[in-house]
Motif scaffolding. Structure first.
Motif, PDB file in Angstrom:
ATOM      1  N   GLN A 296      -1.451 -14.392  29.670  1.00  0.00           N
ATOM      2  CA  GLN A 296      -2.062 -14.839  28.430  1.00  0.00           C
ATOM      3  C   GLN A 296      -1.312 -14.340  27.207  1.00  0.00           C
ATOM      4  O   GLN A 296      -1.444 -14.906  26.126  1.00  0.00           O
ATOM      5  CB  GLN A 296      -3.516 -14.358  28.352  1.00  0.00           C
ATOM      6  CG  GLN A 296      -4.393 -14.903  29.443  1.00  0.00           C
ATOM      7  CD  GLN A 296      -4.605 -16.389  29.318  1.00  0.00           C
ATOM      8  OE1 GLN A 296      -4.790 -16.906  28.226  1.00  0.00           O
ATOM      9  NE2 GLN A 296      -4.536 -17.086  30.431  1.00  0.00           N
ATOM     10  N   PHE A 297      -0.493 -13.303  27.363  1.00  0.00           N
ATOM     11  CA  PHE A 297       0.211 -12.713  26.232  1.00  0.00           C
ATOM     12  C   PHE A 297       1.694 -13.056  26.223  1.00  0.00           C
ATOM     13  O   PHE A 297       2.464 -12.431  25.504  1.00  0.00           O
ATOM     14  CB  PHE A 297       0.047 -11.185  26.250  1.00  0.00           C
ATOM     15  CG  PHE A 297      -1.376 -10.747  26.164  1.00  0.00           C
ATOM     16  CD1 PHE A 297      -2.105 -10.953  25.014  1.00  0.00           C
ATOM     17  CD2 PHE A 297      -1.993 -10.132  27.234  1.00  0.00           C
ATOM     18  CE1 PHE A 297      -3.425 -10.542  24.920  1.00  0.00           C
ATOM     19  CE2 PHE A 297      -3.307  -9.713  27.153  1.00  0.00           C
ATOM     20  CZ  PHE A 297      -4.015  -9.929  25.992  1.00  0.00           C
ATOM     21  N   GLU A 298       2.123 -14.037  26.999  1.00  0.00           N
ATOM     22  CA  GLU A 298       3.543 -14.363  27.097  1.00  0.00           C
ATOM     23  C   GLU A 298       4.091 -15.028  25.844  1.00  0.00           C
ATOM     24  O   GLU A 298       5.195 -14.758  25.429  1.00  0.00           O
ATOM     25  CB  GLU A 298       3.800 -15.253  28.309  1.00  0.00           C
ATOM     26  CG  GLU A 298       3.684 -14.535  29.627  1.00  0.00           C
ATOM     27  CD  GLU A 298       4.763 -13.487  29.808  1.00  0.00           C
ATOM     28  OE1 GLU A 298       5.928 -13.746  29.464  1.00  0.00           O
ATOM     29  OE2 GLU A 298       4.431 -12.392  30.282  1.00  0.00           O
ATOM     30  N   ASP A 299       3.377 -15.959  25.259  1.00  0.00           N
ATOM     31  CA  ASP A 299       3.900 -16.740  24.141  1.00  0.00           C
ATOM     32  C   ASP A 299       2.962 -16.618  22.944  1.00  0.00           C
ATOM     33  O   ASP A 299       2.127 -17.475  22.708  1.00  0.00           O
ATOM     34  CB  ASP A 299       4.063 -18.199  24.562  1.00  0.00           C
ATOM     35  CG  ASP A 299       4.801 -19.015  23.524  1.00  0.00           C
ATOM     36  OD1 ASP A 299       5.386 -18.414  22.609  1.00  0.00           O
ATOM     37  OD2 ASP A 299       4.796 -20.241  23.627  1.00  0.00           O
ATOM     38  N   LEU A 300       3.126 -15.552  22.189  1.00  0.00           N
ATOM     39  CA  LEU A 300       2.243 -15.307  21.061  1.00  0.00           C
ATOM     40  C   LEU A 300       2.701 -16.022  19.789  1.00  0.00           C
ATOM     41  O   LEU A 300       1.926 -16.188  18.857  1.00  0.00           O
ATOM     42  CB  LEU A 300       2.149 -13.812  20.785  1.00  0.00           C
ATOM     43  CG  LEU A 300       1.577 -12.970  21.930  1.00  0.00           C
ATOM     44  CD1 LEU A 300       1.628 -11.500  21.566  1.00  0.00           C
ATOM     45  CD2 LEU A 300       0.156 -13.391  22.231  1.00  0.00           C
ATOM     46  N   ASP A 301       3.963 -16.449  19.747  1.00  0.00           N
ATOM     47  CA  ASP A 301       4.516 -17.041  18.531  1.00  0.00           C
ATOM     48  C   ASP A 301       4.355 -18.550  18.453  1.00  0.00           C
ATOM     49  O   ASP A 301       4.440 -19.119  17.374  1.00  0.00           O
ATOM     50  CB  ASP A 301       5.993 -16.716  18.413  1.00  0.00           C
ATOM     51  CG  ASP A 301       6.239 -15.234  18.250  1.00  0.00           C
ATOM     52  OD1 ASP A 301       5.361 -14.573  17.661  1.00  0.00           O
ATOM     53  OD2 ASP A 301       7.276 -14.750  18.709  1.00  0.00           O
TER      54      ASP A 301
END
Length: 71
Positions: A30-35
């Motif tokens: 869930q935190f792989e693609d924050l951008d």
């Protein structure tokens, strides 16, 4: 004073639940693609056919690279 005997187990249960949810989120990436969501407002949604094909190819290459990195 007897309320402490109730509040401490409830606090421990809430902390344990928060830890379980956090580790689940990390495990399911869930935190792989924050951008991506932040940049999404900068790009137009109406791409031409060639641009869509190129974007799909890039996406597939990136997914392959991520799966290779995990292995």
């Amino acid at each position: 004073m007897s309320i402490i005997y109730v509040l401490i187990p409830i606090a421990i249960i809430i902390v344990a639940l928060a830890l379980v949810i956090f580790f689940w989120a990390v495990k399911t990436n869930q935190f792989e693609d924050l951008d991506r969501q932040g940049y999404s407002i900068l790009f137009d949604d109406d791409l031409s056919g060639d641009e869509k094909k190129l974007a799909e190819q890039r996406k597939q290459l990136q997914q392959r690279k991520e799966t290779d990195d995990r292995d």
